[in-house]
Enzyme design. Structure first.
Site, short mmCIF file in Angstrom:
data_model
loop_
_atom_site.label_atom_id
_atom_site.label_comp_id
_atom_site.label_asym_id
_atom_site.label_seq_id
_atom_site.Cartn_x
_atom_site.Cartn_y
_atom_site.Cartn_z
N ARG A 16 0.86 -1.19 0.00
CA ARG A 16 0.00 0.00 0.00
C ARG A 16 0.90 1.23 0.00
O ARG A 16 1.97 1.23 0.62
CB ARG A 16 -0.90 0.04 1.23
CG ARG A 16 -2.13 -0.87 1.14
CD ARG A 16 -3.11 -0.44 0.05
NE ARG A 16 -4.29 -1.26 -0.02
CZ ARG A 16 -4.52 -2.22 -0.92
NH1 ARG A 16 -3.61 -2.51 -1.83
NH2 ARG A 16 -5.66 -2.88 -0.92
N HIS A 19 -1.20 -0.02 -9.88
CA HIS A 19 -1.96 -0.92 -8.99
C HIS A 19 -2.45 -2.15 -9.78
O HIS A 19 -3.65 -2.45 -9.81
CB HIS A 19 -3.13 -0.19 -8.33
CG HIS A 19 -3.64 -0.89 -7.10
ND1 HIS A 19 -4.13 -0.25 -6.00
CD2 HIS A 19 -3.75 -2.22 -6.81
CE1 HIS A 19 -4.51 -1.11 -5.09
NE2 HIS A 19 -4.29 -2.34 -5.56
#
Ligand code: NDP
Ligand code: OXD
Length: 309
Positions: A224, A272
């Site tokens: 993250r 991502h």
């Protein structure tokens, strides 16, 4: 007859045929709704962070909220959520992550960029070291970190693991705690961060931790964005302490066009895409969890609210 709310409208098309068929095959009689006019009738919620659903209070008989995502930081702290929350662990997601981690580790290990982009036609016959001479620190030894660490170890990398609780993984020395982190980072050529975002992991990679790493270290972050103190990383990249950072996740996504990571010569941005769950595998987990819920058995991959993951 169960009522299941599929509260992830953007991916419904991927599940519209497969999910009812899998439930039927498992002998589970259910109607699946994409909107809930009567929340009090919903038995299970299938959820993604993009879902408009934020208030779980009216879902009084819901037995579980089943996340399609592995990372649950956008829902775990929701004060209206009192139902059990399960995160996603499935083979496609794990395989994708292993491939991303191994692929980007191999890029840096083999120095592939020297040959892929070589405008001066430089003949540089320097051979890279063998994987057995490279050390990789895997921060996060959960479903994705352990599988990635094991894949790297199978390629002969010297892998060290680090996690919150002590672990025993054959062939991979594992560490825990702040001292363990220092040990895991000390001789690593490549550091991979596969941790969830929690209050404890936020800014884990800050100036102090970066100073524990070997000069020239390569950082891979598919975990993250918030794991990294961006200003500290940019400073470490500018000074050469960090040789390269390959980043898949960011505090703000899509990464804004003006963000310094885009232009930095020693940063690779991937959007991502390190891993995505695949409907077939996801459905196996969803159906099994609904079966367990109905049988009164413990759910798979239930999130510990206190830990935040
Ligand atoms: P898991 O919950 O299985 O594993 C998390 C790991 O992190 C565990 O080893 C855990 O330790 C460790 N950990 C958590 N908090 C701390 C802490 N404070 N200090 C040290 N270690 C800690 O998660 P997954 O492996 O399934 O997924 C990891 C993350 O990957 C997800 O949360 C998500 O953010 C990210 N992800 C990214 C994707 C992408 O496409 N980029 C796709 C999917 C996931 P312990 O074992 O002791 O509990
Ligand atoms: C996830 C992700 O958490 O895609 O599943 O990042």
């Amino acid at each position: 007859m169960l009522t299941i709310l599929f509260a992830a409208p953007t991916v419904w098309d991927d599940y519209a045929t497969l999910l009812p068929a899998a439930l039927q095959k498992a002998g589970i009689q259910a109607r699946i709704l994409t909107e809930a006019p009567d929340p009090a009738a919903v038995d299970y919620i299938i959820y993604a962070p993009s879902a408009p659903l934020q208030d779980f209070r009216p879902f009084t008989r819901t037995r579980a909220v089943l996340s399609l995502w592995a990372g649950v930081e956008r829902i775990v702290g929701n004060p209206t959520l009192t139902q059990p929350l399960c995160r996603m662990v499935e083979d496609g997601l794990t395989e994708g992550m292993v491939e991303w981690v191994v692929g980007h580790a191999m890029r840096h290990h083999l120095g592939l960029d020297r040959h892929i982009v070589n405008p001066d036609r430089r003949w540089d016959p320097t051979c890279p070291p063998l994987a057995r001479d490279r050390v990789v620190a895997m921060l996060g030894m959960g479903a994705l970190g352990t599988a990635s660490a094991q894949a790297l170890a199978r390629l002969n990398f010297q892998v060290r693991g680090w996690s919150r609780s002590p672990k025993s993984v054959p062939g991979i020395p594992c560490h825990a705690g702040e001292d363990g982190l220092k040990t895991a980072l000390a001789d690593a050529d490549i550091v991979v961060t596969l941790l969830p975002r929690t209050p404890e992991t936020e800014n884990l990679i800050d100036a102090r931790r970066l100073s524990w790493m070997k000069p020239g270290v390569v950082l891979l972050n598919p975990g993250r964005g918030a794991l990294i103190d961006d200003a500290a990383l940019l400073a470490a990249l500018d000074s050469g302490r960090v040789g390269h950072a390959t980043l898949d996740v960011f505090r703000v996504e899509p990464l804004p066009a003006e963000h310094p990571y885009w232009a930095h010569p020693r940063v690779t941005v991937t959007p991502h895409i390190a891993a995505d769950s695949r409907p077939e595998g996801v459905i196996r987990v969803l159906v099994e969890n609904i079966r367990r819920g109905q049988a009164g058995e413990p759910f798979l991959h239930q999130v510990d609210r206190a830990r935040g993951y």
